[in-house]
Motif scaffolding. Structure first.
Motif, short mmCIF file in Angstrom:
data_model
loop_
_atom_site.label_atom_id
_atom_site.label_comp_id
_atom_site.label_asym_id
_atom_site.label_seq_id
_atom_site.Cartn_x
_atom_site.Cartn_y
_atom_site.Cartn_z
N MET A 87 -43.55 67.06 16.18
CA MET A 87 -42.35 66.41 15.69
C MET A 87 -41.07 67.12 16.14
N LEU A 88 -40.96 68.42 15.89
CA LEU A 88 -39.71 69.11 16.21
C LEU A 88 -39.47 69.22 17.72
N PRO A 89 -40.49 69.54 18.53
CA PRO A 89 -40.25 69.52 19.98
C PRO A 89 -39.81 68.16 20.50
N ILE A 90 -40.43 67.09 19.98
CA ILE A 90 -40.05 65.74 20.42
C ILE A 90 -38.63 65.42 19.98
N LEU A 91 -38.29 65.80 18.75
CA LEU A 91 -36.92 65.57 18.25
C LEU A 91 -35.90 66.23 19.17
N ALA A 92 -36.11 67.52 19.47
CA ALA A 92 -35.17 68.24 20.33
C ALA A 92 -35.18 67.68 21.74
N GLY A 93 -36.37 67.32 22.24
CA GLY A 93 -36.47 66.80 23.60
C GLY A 93 -35.71 65.51 23.80
N PHE A 94 -35.81 64.61 22.85
CA PHE A 94 -35.14 63.32 23.02
C PHE A 94 -33.64 63.39 22.72
N ILE A 95 -33.24 64.34 21.89
CA ILE A 95 -31.79 64.58 21.74
C ILE A 95 -31.23 65.06 23.07
N ALA A 96 -31.93 66.02 23.69
CA ALA A 96 -31.48 66.55 24.99
C ALA A 96 -31.50 65.46 26.05
#
Length: 320
Positions: free
Chosen positions: A52-61
């Protein structure tokens, strides 16, 4: 959402099979993995939750720097997930990674045309991942991790009020989801009181509206009064969206009432040190709640406060 439901099912299975209060205190952290069936659901949900958190940060970036930002954001989010900064760190990682890659694009735009192909394949990911790793480890993790650790006492009560209120701001929108994700991420970090405040805050709006349609009947149309009982079921099931039609028809009165009621419920939940190990489920996961009677008091008080304020603010149907 699927990972949250799988974890909730795990807690529900253990809730029926094991008396949480009979377990020694040091074994309660294993709740959700005690029976083999629960352990299977928790394991699958936990693996999914880890993304969840890696995907959240990845898609924000990615939203900031397009596809080259995705891998850099993933790494930043993973560092936050494995460190102490958690959800807040992942948010920061996403924005930092996105603008970091945009900066790299700017710096490398004058490279010879023959090297154009290696930018997205080599330069952006290698340099970007290295830099986000350094920034997260030495700049972001220490202060935000310390902030997460400091959440206790009066600060926790204020945090409970803030998160509870956020759950009513847009009824399932970005603000609501930000509070919810923070709560679910806190479960992974072992802070079960935060999720309790989040869920009770999300349960209040439909319940407050349902109560208002019963006790202030002259303030609602016949159609709204008929929809009131449905909101009781939705509220008890932790489905905030049941309040959306009422909020859409009269946002200036409905939203402030629900926000205040949810904030009161969240603050009381924190003050009573209520805990919740399941990320969803409403009354169906109350077996996993620490101090369940006080949790019900928090929910009832918040709902009544929201109901009374709404009843005072709304105009009679005949005067509209």
């Amino acid at each position: 959402m699927c990972c949250f439901l799988l974890i909730a099912i795990a807690f529900l299975i253990d809730g029926f099979a094991v008396d949480l209060n009979s377990l020694p205190f040091d074994e309660r952290s294993n709740f959700g993995t005690i029976t083999p069936m629960a352990a299977m659901f928790k394991s699958i949900g936990g693996v999914a939750f880890g993304f969840m958190l890696p995907i959240l940060a990845g898609f924000i970036a990615m939203s900031i720097a397009d596809r080259p930002g995705l891998a850099v954001g993933f790494v930043g989010g993973a560092i936050a997930a494995n460190g102490t900064s958690g959800f807040l760190g992942a948010l920061v990682a996403g924005f930092v990674a996105g603008y970091l890659v945009r900066l790299l694009k700017k710096l490398f735009e004058k490279l010879p045309e023959g090297l154009e192909g290696i930018k997205p394949m080599l330069l952006y990911p290698v340099i970007g991942i290295f830099l986000i790793g350094v920034i997260m480890t030495y700049v972001v993790e220490p202060p935000i991790g310390a902030l997460n650790v400091m959440i206790n006492g009066a600060k926790a009560i204020l945090l409970g009020a803030l998160l509870g209120g956020m759950m009513s701001v847009d009824m399932g929108g970005p603000v609501n989801k930000a509070a919810y994700v923070f709560g679910t991420a806190s479960i992974a970090a072992g802070n079960y009181n935060i999720m309790a405040a989040v869920m009770v805050g999300g349960m209040v709006p439909p319940l407050a509206i349902a109560l208002a349609t019963m006790f202030f009947k002259n303030k609602f149309t016949e159609e709204e009064r008929k929809a009131g009982p449905t909101n009781i079921v939705m509220g008890l099931s932790f489905i905030s969206e049941g309040a959306i039609p009422f909020a859409a028809s009269d946002p200036l009165r409905v939203l402030p009432s629900c926000i205040i009621g949810s904030a009161v419920a969240g603050a009381l939940s924190m003050a009573f040190n209520c805990t919740l190990m399941a990320p969803h489920g409403g009354i169906f996961v109350f077996l996993t709640v620490g101090h369940p009677l006080l949790y019900l008091v928090s929910l009832a008080v918040g709902s009544v406060v929201g109901c009374v304020i709404l009843g005072l603010l709304k105009k009679d149907v005949s005067k509209r």
